[in-house]
Design an enzyme around this catalytic site. Structure first.
Site, PDB file in Angstrom:
ATOM      1  N   TRP A 136     -12.617 -18.420   0.433  1.00 50.52           N
ATOM      2  CA  TRP A 136     -11.819 -19.132   1.428  1.00 50.52           C
ATOM      3  C   TRP A 136     -11.251 -18.157   2.457  1.00 50.52           C
ATOM      4  O   TRP A 136     -11.163 -18.457   3.648  1.00 50.52           O
ATOM      5  CB  TRP A 136     -10.700 -19.897   0.717  1.00 50.52           C
ATOM      6  CG  TRP A 136      -9.821 -20.707   1.601  1.00 50.52           C
ATOM      7  CD1 TRP A 136     -10.117 -21.219   2.828  1.00 50.52           C
ATOM      8  CD2 TRP A 136      -8.482 -21.130   1.314  1.00 50.52           C
ATOM      9  NE1 TRP A 136      -9.039 -21.927   3.325  1.00 50.52           N
ATOM     10  CE2 TRP A 136      -8.026 -21.885   2.424  1.00 50.52           C
ATOM     11  CE3 TRP A 136      -7.624 -20.942   0.229  1.00 50.52           C
ATOM     12  CZ2 TRP A 136      -6.755 -22.443   2.466  1.00 50.52           C
ATOM     13  CZ3 TRP A 136      -6.362 -21.506   0.272  1.00 50.52           C
ATOM     14  CH2 TRP A 136      -5.933 -22.252   1.368  1.00 50.52           C
ATOM     15  N   THR A 156      -2.956 -30.582   3.704  1.00 49.60           N
ATOM     16  CA  THR A 156      -3.276 -30.247   2.312  1.00 49.60           C
ATOM     17  C   THR A 156      -2.004 -29.886   1.559  1.00 49.60           C
ATOM     18  O   THR A 156      -1.786 -30.326   0.422  1.00 49.60           O
ATOM     19  CB  THR A 156      -4.276 -29.070   2.260  1.00 49.60           C
ATOM     20  OG1 THR A 156      -5.469 -29.437   2.932  1.00 49.60           O
ATOM     21  CG2 THR A 156      -4.596 -28.687   0.829  1.00 49.60           C
ATOM     22  N   GLN A 186     -11.526 -32.931  -4.531  1.00 48.24           N
ATOM     23  CA  GLN A 186     -11.429 -31.710  -3.728  1.00 48.24           C
ATOM     24  C   GLN A 186      -9.982 -31.226  -3.711  1.00 48.24           C
ATOM     25  O   GLN A 186      -9.055 -32.009  -3.457  1.00 48.24           O
ATOM     26  CB  GLN A 186     -11.904 -31.964  -2.303  1.00 48.24           C
ATOM     27  CG  GLN A 186     -11.882 -30.709  -1.420  1.00 48.24           C
ATOM     28  CD  GLN A 186     -12.552 -30.915  -0.080  1.00 48.24           C
ATOM     29  OE1 GLN A 186     -13.310 -31.852   0.124  1.00 48.24           O
ATOM     30  NE2 GLN A 186     -12.285 -30.006   0.867  1.00 48.24           N
ATOM     31  N   ASP A 187      -9.791 -29.932  -4.014  1.00 50.65           N
ATOM     32  CA  ASP A 187      -8.456 -29.299  -3.959  1.00 50.65           C
ATOM     33  C   ASP A 187      -7.483 -29.856  -4.996  1.00 50.65           C
ATOM     34  O   ASP A 187      -6.302 -30.072  -4.701  1.00 50.65           O
ATOM     35  CB  ASP A 187      -7.852 -29.425  -2.559  1.00 50.65           C
ATOM     36  CG  ASP A 187      -8.570 -28.570  -1.527  1.00 50.65           C
ATOM     37  OD1 ASP A 187      -9.573 -27.934  -1.882  1.00 50.65           O
ATOM     38  OD2 ASP A 187      -8.134 -28.549  -0.366  1.00 50.65           O
ATOM     39  N   GLN A 203      -9.605 -33.170   1.131  1.00 46.78           N
ATOM     40  CA  GLN A 203      -8.509 -32.443   0.497  1.00 46.78           C
ATOM     41  C   GLN A 203      -7.425 -33.411   0.003  1.00 46.78           C
ATOM     42  O   GLN A 203      -6.850 -34.164   0.799  1.00 46.78           O
ATOM     43  CB  GLN A 203      -7.882 -31.446   1.458  1.00 46.78           C
ATOM     44  CG  GLN A 203      -8.845 -30.380   1.985  1.00 46.78           C
ATOM     45  CD  GLN A 203      -9.370 -30.708   3.354  1.00 46.78           C
ATOM     46  OE1 GLN A 203      -9.760 -31.852   3.632  1.00 46.78           O
ATOM     47  NE2 GLN A 203      -9.390 -29.724   4.242  1.00 46.78           N
ATOM     48  N   ARG A 241     -16.191 -19.767  -3.902  1.00 43.36           N
ATOM     49  CA  ARG A 241     -16.588 -19.293  -2.576  1.00 43.36           C
ATOM     50  C   ARG A 241     -15.349 -18.709  -1.887  1.00 43.36           C
ATOM     51  O   ARG A 241     -14.202 -19.085  -2.202  1.00 43.36           O
ATOM     52  CB  ARG A 241     -17.203 -20.414  -1.748  1.00 43.36           C
ATOM     53  CG  ARG A 241     -16.322 -21.630  -1.518  1.00 43.36           C
ATOM     54  CD  ARG A 241     -17.034 -22.646  -0.635  1.00 43.36           C
ATOM     55  NE  ARG A 241     -16.189 -23.808  -0.346  1.00 43.36           N
ATOM     56  CZ  ARG A 241     -16.373 -24.601   0.709  1.00 43.36           C
ATOM     57  NH1 ARG A 241     -17.342 -24.358   1.565  1.00 43.36           N
ATOM     58  NH2 ARG A 241     -15.585 -25.650   0.904  1.00 43.36           N
ATOM     59  N   ASP A 273     -13.834 -26.743  -4.353  1.00 41.67           N
ATOM     60  CA  ASP A 273     -12.676 -25.823  -4.243  1.00 41.67           C
ATOM     61  C   ASP A 273     -11.498 -26.309  -5.081  1.00 41.67           C
ATOM     62  O   ASP A 273     -10.345 -26.215  -4.653  1.00 41.67           O
ATOM     63  CB  ASP A 273     -12.232 -25.687  -2.784  1.00 41.67           C
ATOM     64  CG  ASP A 273     -13.352 -25.272  -1.846  1.00 41.67           C
ATOM     65  OD1 ASP A 273     -14.337 -24.681  -2.319  1.00 41.67           O
ATOM     66  OD2 ASP A 273     -13.243 -25.543  -0.634  1.00 41.67           O
TER      67      ASP A 273
END
Length: 529
Positions: free
Chosen positions: A438, A294, A346-347, A324, A436, A368
């Site tokens: 992490w 990531t 995502q990310d 990610q 949320r 996220d």
């Protein structure tokens, strides 16, 4: 004086000396008891006697940082010299991340030790928080690439180092508080003036002029143009040329066009100016599914301090199925992103570490998609939730604070959260949450932000069962819109409908702790809310 008398004198002085040492060490050990890992603290304090008569919390801070820095330097050296014979390509990639991350930890510890003025020790809380994040990120890389078994070959001292950095963070916080420079900063009268242009006090007058000027491109040091009409065809070439700069700020004007490259900016005081959102686009597609960590998947990654971007689009086109895939990663301290677009799934936006400010930006993603462990304020921005993969739930944030003494968190202020065009028609088929946890001490607030109907009534989503639900800090304050009602929100111990006093801790003036800020035109802003 005869020999017997001399011997008696020497013994009495020695006893007095060791009595002093005992008192000093007793005081130090007492201070160790206030740290998260007192046994680690005591073992290093007793192996390095403190011999000054005027031993104070300030000297204790310096001792703690000194022994932590020594361990970090040794760890970096041992990791760099590891035998990679048993490592596959993915493990080598994760290892390379660790070498860079531990080098940065050494840098952050050196920086923290160099700040001798107690009034700015609150700055060191940011740098030590970054050091904690680095250790976690090193481990995450191996886990993401299914190479966690290789972690067993890492030097045994790393576990102690992680605990020592955590202790140093606690010790620095106490010392900073004692010197009236607390976690959120007790600002002096000179820092309380409001800025009419809405940028932080640590942005110089010259930089503010560049950020606001319509002709800023004409002041560029170099020009990047994909068609060959500038000094360079790629942004990476222009960044490399910054090493020859004569001034402190190096301005790179990136002309309209699509730049397919992965850019790493390690030099300080770089500024990228584009021709506008969706006009100047930097694009890439690295992702975890195809073998990147990531951390390394970012299309644009910035670590040099004082970075500024204006009128740019940073995107990662890997898509939701690749999981990610970062568009922008910033570990740049005191950085500003103004009128930029950040596009991914995502990310998307990795607010990795240090102090960051995002203003008038568009941020797109699914899972996220605003995540990391920086001190990040996102103000007057449009947050667009995209259509995820089938069966997925959207989460706007995933903040990564692992230690209760870190000063990090994500503060979203005076912004808008709504569905992107691809989700709007089917938003009833996907649940969307504000965030949320992490990590155990995840901290995120939404203040005076418009939350559209796509936000689930519960507001927030668990990461894994009851993990972090009592230790996180999630807050909401005076949000508006169809998704803003707090009546059906989660009942976690860590969730708060904030008071004005609570919310005031997360404003730009308090949370970033470097000066006062003002909101956008038409939104009153004081040194608090």
């Amino acid at each position: 004086m005869d020999k017997l008398a001399l011997l008696g004198f020497v013994m009495s002085v020695s006893l007095a000396y060791f009595a002093i040492i005992g008192v000093v060490n007793a005081d130090a050990i007492s201070s160790c008891s206030q740290t998260p890992y007192p046994e680690i603290c005591e073992s290093f304090i007793t192996s390095k006697p403190l011999v000054t008569l005027d031993e104070t919390q300030f000297n204790f801070r310096e001792t703690a940082l000194t022994v932590t820095l020594d361990q970090a330097q040794r760890a970096h050296g041992l990791i760099s010299a590891m035998d990679l014979g048993s490592f596959d390509d993915k493990s080598k990639m994760a290892w390379a991340d660790c070498v860079e991350l531990y080098a940065d930890t050494v840098s952050q510890l050196n920086r923290s030790m160099a700040s001798k003025n107690p009034l700015i020790w609150s700055d060191a809380q940011t740098w030590l928080s970054a050091a904690i994040t680095n250790e976690q990120t090193c481990r995450n890389g191996f886990i993401e690439l299914s190479s966690s078994s290789q972690l067993s070959s890492f030097p045994f001292m790393l576990t102690n180092l992680s605990k020592m950095v955590s202790n140093s963070l606690a010790i620095n916080k106490a010392a900073a508080s004692t010197s009236s420079a607390s976690l959120f900063g007790k600002q002096g009268a000179n820092n309380r003036r409001l800025l009419s242009d809405g940028f932080p006090t640590w942005v110089s007058a010259a930089d503010r002029k560049l950020l606001q000027s319509s002709g800023a491109a004409s002041q560029a040091d170099v020009v990047v143009a994909a068609d060959g009409s500038g000094n360079y065809k790629t942004i990476s070439e222009a960044v490399a040329a910054s090493s020859k700069r004569s001034g402190s700020r190096f301005v790179i004007y990136v002309k309209r066009g699509v730049y397919k490259e992965n850019v790493e900016i390690k030099a300080s005081n770089i500024m990228l100016i584009g021709d506008g959102i969706d006009a100047t686009i930097v694009t890439g597609s690295r992702n975890v599914q195809d073998g990147s960590t990531t951390f390394r998947s970012a299309t644009v990654a910035v670590t040099g301090g004082g970075f500024i971007a204006r009128d740019m689009t940073f995107e990662n086109t890997a898509g939701p199925q690749k999981h990610q895939a970062v568009a922008l990663r910033s570990g740049s301290d005191l950085s500003v992103f103004y009128r930029c677009s950040l596009k991914g799934y995502q990310d998307t936006l990795y607010v990795y570490s240090q102090r960051q400010f995002y203003r008038d930006c568009d941020i797109y993603g699914t899972v996220d998609f605003i995540f990391g462990d920086a001190v990040a304020v996102i103000q007057n921005c449009n947050i667009y939730v995209r259509k995820p993969m089938s069966g997925q739930k959207n989460t706007v944030t995933a903040q990564g604070r692992t230690d209760p003494n870190e000063n990090t968190g994500i503060s979203i202020h005076n912004s808008r959260v709504t569905a992107a065009s691809d989700l709007r028609a089917v938003q009833g088929s996907f649940k969307t949450y504000l965030g949320r946890p992490w990590q155990k001490y995840s901290r995120t607030v939404f203040m005076k932000t418009s939350l559209d109907s796509l936000i689930d009534p519960a507001g927030w989503l668990e990461w894994s069962g009851s993990f972090a639900l009592s230790t996180l800090y999630y807050g909401e304050y005076m949000n508006t819109g169809a998704g803003a009602s707090t009546g059906g929100r989660v009942k976690w111990a860590g969730y708060h409908v904030m008071s004005a006093a609570d919310a005031g801790k997360f404003t730009v003036g308090s949370f970033l702790g470097g000066g006062s800020w003002i909101g956008s035109a038409g939104v009153p802003f004081t040194s608090g809310l």
